[in-house]
Design an enzyme around this catalytic site. Sequence first.
Site, PDB file in Angstrom:
ATOM      1  N   TYR A   1      34.942  25.049  48.041  1.00 18.17           N
ATOM      2  CA  TYR A   1      34.505  24.043  46.888  1.00 18.17           C
ATOM      3  C   TYR A   1      33.335  24.350  45.675  1.00 18.17           C
ATOM      4  O   TYR A   1      33.548  23.050  44.716  1.00 18.17           O
ATOM      5  CB  TYR A   1      32.695  24.369  47.652  1.00 18.17           C
ATOM      6  CG  TYR A   1      31.776  23.490  47.674  1.00 18.17           C
ATOM      7  CD1 TYR A   1      31.836  22.416  47.822  1.00 18.17           C
ATOM      8  CD2 TYR A   1      30.537  23.552  47.089  1.00 18.17           C
ATOM      9  CE1 TYR A   1      30.502  21.714  48.469  1.00 18.17           C
ATOM     10  CE2 TYR A   1      29.410  23.144  46.916  1.00 18.17           C
ATOM     11  CZ  TYR A   1      29.150  21.720  47.257  1.00 18.17           C
ATOM     12  OH  TYR A   1      28.485  20.432  46.899  1.00 18.17           O
TER      13      TYR A   1
ATOM     14  N   LYS B   1      34.122  22.275  42.989  1.00 17.36           N
ATOM     15  CA  LYS B   1      32.774  21.087  42.126  1.00 17.36           C
ATOM     16  C   LYS B   1      33.169  21.074  40.708  1.00 17.36           C
ATOM     17  O   LYS B   1      33.060  20.317  39.794  1.00 17.36           O
ATOM     18  CB  LYS B   1      31.910  21.532  42.285  1.00 17.36           C
ATOM     19  CG  LYS B   1      31.638  20.980  43.589  1.00 17.36           C
ATOM     20  CD  LYS B   1      31.023  19.917  43.934  1.00 17.36           C
ATOM     21  CE  LYS B   1      30.652  18.850  45.393  1.00 17.36           C
ATOM     22  NZ  LYS B   1      30.722  17.811  45.306  1.00 17.36           N
TER      23      LYS B   1
END
Length: 299
Positions: free
Chosen positions: A163, A167
């Site tokens: 993640y 991001k």
Amino acid sequence: MNFEDRVAIVTGAGGGLGRAYALSLAARGTKVVVNDLGGARDGTGGSSSAAAAVVEEIEAAGGTAISNSASVTDRDAVQAMVDDVMAKWGRIDILINNAGVLRDKTFAKMTLDDFAFVVDVHLMGSVNCTKAVWQHMRDANYGRIVMTGSSTGCYGNFGQTNYGAAKLGLVGFMKSLAIEGAKNNIHVNSIIPVAGTRMTEDIMPEQMLGIYAPEKVAPAVVFLASDEAPTNTILGAGAGGYHAAHVTLTKGIMLKDEERTAETIASRFAEITDRSGETVPQSGAEQGALVMGRQDELN
């Protein structure tokens, strides 16, 4: 802020933050495409009901919206969505790249398939949607694009290497895209939201969910989607707080040939990392320019 006649695509808008963005934009007169695959938090499954329910909410409040259940990872489906919007409304002014999934595990236990899938949804999903609208925005000489970053991408978080990589990748994508879009009045920014949603319901204590309601993030995204939006900005929002994050560069040191060793860098590392006088470069080229501008210190 005037959003009359604007058209927006909001991905992952079947609930949580995306729903709040879609409702807020529609309430200001924006025609909204509510995109949501309708899958589980880990990206499995799918249903058109989530997007359709948000469209019903918008229409019940007097707004205009259509639903779409394309996966942002499916390039052909994304292109078909954009083609349908152009055929129906003739323009796309705003893109909110919000769709996302979670497959949290420590890196030691994570499969590479789960790593790749999260990057595919967050990073490549945003790339797919942006690519599909980019030329339309260039032709119109107008566009507002919002990427969804994360504190995990900027600062790290246990169990979220996939993640976080996706991001922070979106921040890099945003920064270069903002430079390329400037001549066509396309502003590109990132939102770093802190919100109580399906993504965080088992991470955030229940009593905190109301404090971190998605509706408290929505004003920041509406601003980033407006005519008044900046570009190349990382804007954080949550629980009524709004702040900016920056990728900075310290002044550092210049080393002459005889000093240029790993040992010198180690001994002067405190000077290298000293944040007094740090800058916020507006392009990658500025780093090189700053070093070139200090060559006289080596004489």
